[in-house]
Design an enzyme around this catalytic site. Structure first.
Site, PDB file in Angstrom:
ATOM      1  N   ASP A  20       0.863  -1.175   0.000  1.00 29.41           N
ATOM      2  CA  ASP A  20       0.000   0.000   0.000  1.00 29.41           C
ATOM      3  C   ASP A  20       0.910   1.239   0.000  1.00 29.41           C
ATOM      4  OD1 ASP A  20      -2.395   1.545   0.380  1.00 29.41           O
ATOM      5  OD2 ASP A  20      -1.767   1.795   2.458  1.00 29.41           O
ATOM      6  N   ASP A  61      -1.527  -0.782   6.185  1.00 32.11           N
ATOM      7  CA  ASP A  61      -1.627  -0.256   7.549  1.00 32.11           C
ATOM      8  C   ASP A  61      -3.024   0.184   7.944  1.00 32.11           C
ATOM      9  OD1 ASP A  61      -1.203   3.249   7.672  1.00 32.11           O
ATOM     10  OD2 ASP A  61      -1.625   2.094   5.876  1.00 32.11           O
TER      11      ASP A  61
END
Length: 642
Positions: free
Chosen positions: A344, A536
């Site tokens: 990400d 996250d």
């Protein structure tokens, strides 16, 4: 032998009969040292044919030494046999050593038992050393919290402190609970949580975690989580669970040992019985019985069974010291097979700490545009929204927001005063058919596009800095021969391309909704790739769960991502992904070295023993020597730098 080895060989004793005070792996080395001296002295008396050292005296001498060193093993063996557990190392050692006494090989019988016991002591010591870095974590929870109540200081156990109460943490003390810093500033030592040695600076209003040490002036913290819900408690639970999740290699060896032990036991019996059938009158019982005893001594699977979990303990411990939490040895094993790493962007490769750079307004006052947008964004927890709210200073605003809706992967819509406000990415404006200047899509910046009453009103430019070690992280993965590093993001493609170019990432896909990230990872898995996904946020949790190995940034990451992940990077450093892969490769390499060493040497010496070409002393070296070599090799993981 430790319980893990005992279970593997099929000799589990009922819990009621286990008495730690009687175990052969007691820390006191006094008895083994005494027995070694008696053994050497006895061998010397026999070798120099000292007159008083008659066969009877020799039997008494070596027999007494044998009982001193071997009584716990004999006792455990008897209990196991009484409960129907015959195929285990205790019985193997007892039969082999008592058999040695029956054929007059007193010194050999004592030596086998002595070195077996010493080997067990070394094994237990090695296991404890391997677990030490893991167990150190379990000791960092605080037992007392100083609570401020009506101007008074009250000492309570952290479990009794409620959310919203204020606690005082003096200089040098550990923070007992997660909370918001109420004091102006402080420096924290977070090494126990993250492995990061440098102090971390915290300001008023920032979240601080239990287990951190306050190295500044006394501070006040408003508690935000109960004791059992703190990040530290969750980490400790994951650490405790980690040792119970076994890798395929461990499970394979455990199954093998359960089959292996009865096979070698009956092969030893056959080694005594079958020659009688084929040799007839030439059969010498003592010769074949001695070969069978040697066969039993060599066959003990200690080296194999203990060195495998010891290797994984070492790998998990090495990870812990580097701020990497493997939730089980199965994930440590799987990490070594990863060939594709998907990452990400926000909060993983970038800091996720946005700052407003510019406000561009179209036919409206900049301050009004910013205020209206901030009043809407205050309803979101997204880092970009927080940055806009912090920049706008809306405490004195006369506007109120209502009917606010957050559209995942798009942005926000709501009523602010007399305006219907849209604030988000280009997809949000496209969804509501709001025309705007499409040239701004290709400028490579992170923009929040704004529409008022379905009319384009401008944008707010925000910047998210790339993490210091992000480029090193990507280079490290390519150096480990990872086939492909891919970046996925909900940001505009131009923004994603700019960061990918900076970091050296060849494949970067932007403008993705959370479900589209899932689709991308599923596509890679369908191609036969072994995929690790690093993320996250809450939106990343489904992708983390789908990936072969899910990795979460544990410092700033959401609880959902951390709890879903298989591996947690406690330092929030993407470069630790490469470190995790290195640890997994080294662990796997050492474990297979041990398997090859133990099986190879044992099979060779077993054949030599069956053919009468190996003595009892060589059997001792083959058993204890191989075990010690395997243990030393496994312990090596803990001393390597990654």
């Amino acid at each position: 032998m430790s319980n893990s080895c005992e279970q593997c060989t099929g000799g589990t004793e009922p819990a009621s009969n286990k008495n730690p005070s009687n175990t052969i792996w007691d820390k006191d080395y006094g008895i083994p040292v005494l027995c070694l001296m008696l053994l050497i002295f006895g061998i010397g008396l026999h070798y120099f044919e000292v007159s008083f050292f008659s066969p009877v005296i020799a039997l008494l001498w070596f027999g007494t030494t044998y009982i001193i060193i071997g009584a716990p093993v004999l006792g455990r063996s008897a209990k196991l046999i009484a409960h129907g557990h015959i195929y285990n190392e205790f019985v193997l050692m007892s039969v082999a050593t008592l058999g040695a006494f029956l054929i007059g090989s007193y010194a050999e019988g004592v030596a086998v038992m002595l070195f077996y016991v010493v080997g067990e002591l070394f094994q237990e010591s090695a296991v404890k050393k391997a677990k030490r870095s893991i167990e150190a974590l379990l000791k960092i929870q605080v037992e007392e919290a100083t609570v401020l109540e009506n101007g008074n200081l009250v000492t309570l156990h952290p479990k009794k402190v409620q959310i919203g109460q204020t606690i005082l943490v003096r200089q040098g003390q550990k923070i007992p609970l997660d909370g918001i810093l109420q004091s102006e500033k402080t420096d924290l030592n977070t090494a126990a949580l993250t492995g990061e040695s440098l102090p971390v600076f915290k300001q008023k209003g920032e979240l601080v975690y239990a287990g951190s040490i306050n190295i500044g002036k006394p501070i006040e913290i408003r508690v935000t989580h109960h004791f059992e819900d703190t990040k530290l408690s969750k980490i400790l639970k994951m650490v405790q669970d980690a040792t119970s999740r076994k890798a395929k290699t461990q499970l394979l060896i455990s199954r093998l040992a359960k089959v292996y032990t009865p096979i070698v036991f009956w092969l030893a019996v056959a080694l005594v019985v079958l020659p009688l059938i084929f040799l007839g009158s030439d059969y010498i019982f003592e010769t074949w019985f001695q070969r069978a005893l040697i066969f039993l001594v060599i066959s003990c699977p200690c080296a194999l069974v203990i060195s495998i979990p010891l290797g994984y303990f070492g790998g998990i411990g090495a990870g812990s010291r580097n701020g990497i939490l493997f939730k089980g040895s199965n994930f440590l094993d799987l990490m070594s097979t990863v060939d594709t790493v998907v990452m990400d962007k926000t909060g993983t490769l970038t800091k996720g700490m946005f700052e407003v750079q510019n406000v561009h307004a179209v036919d409206i006052d900049k301050k009004l545009l910013l205020e209206l947008t901030a009043m809407l964004e205050v309803n979101s927890t997204h880092p970009v929204a927080k940055a806009i709210v912090a920049y706008a200073n809306i405490q004195k605003s006369t506007f109120t927001a209502s009917h606010v809706e957050e559209i995942s992967g798009h942005g926000l819509i709501g009523k602010v005063g007399e305006y219907t406000v849209l604030a988000g990415n280009a997809k949000l404006l496209d969804k509501y058919k709001v025309p705007y200047d499409s040239k701004i899509d290709s400028n490579g910046r992170t923009l929040v596009l704004i529409a008022l009453n379905n009319t384009y009103a401008g944008y707010i430019e925000v910047a998210d800095a790339v993490k210091e070690d992000a480029k090193e992280a990507v280079e490290g993965l390519y150096n480990l021969k990872i086939k492909e590093v891919i970046m996925l993001s909900g940001d505009q493609q131009a923004v994603v391309d700019k960061i990918a170019q900076t970091l050296g990432i060849k494949v970067a896909i932007g403008s993705l909704l959370p479900e589209e990230k899932l689709s991308q990872v599923a596509k890679l898995k369908n191609q036969g790739r072994v995929v690790a996904f690093v993320g996250d946020g809450i939106n990343d949790a489904p992708v983390i769960a789908m990936a072969d190995v899910g990795i979460a940034m544990g410092g700033l990451g959401s609880d959902a991502a951390v709890e879903t992940a298989d591996i947690v990077i406690q330092t929030d450093q993407p470069s630790k992904v490469a470190t995790a892969i290195k640890i997994s490769h080294v662990t796997k390499e050492i474990i297979w070295q041990n398997i090859t060493l133990a099986l190879g040497i044992k099979i060779l010496v077993l054949l030599l023993g069956a053919l009468g070409m190996a003595t009892m002393w060589q059997a001792v070296i083959a058993d204890v020597g191989v075990a010690l070599l395997a243990i030393l090799n496994a312990v090596r993981i803990q001393h390597l730098k990654f």
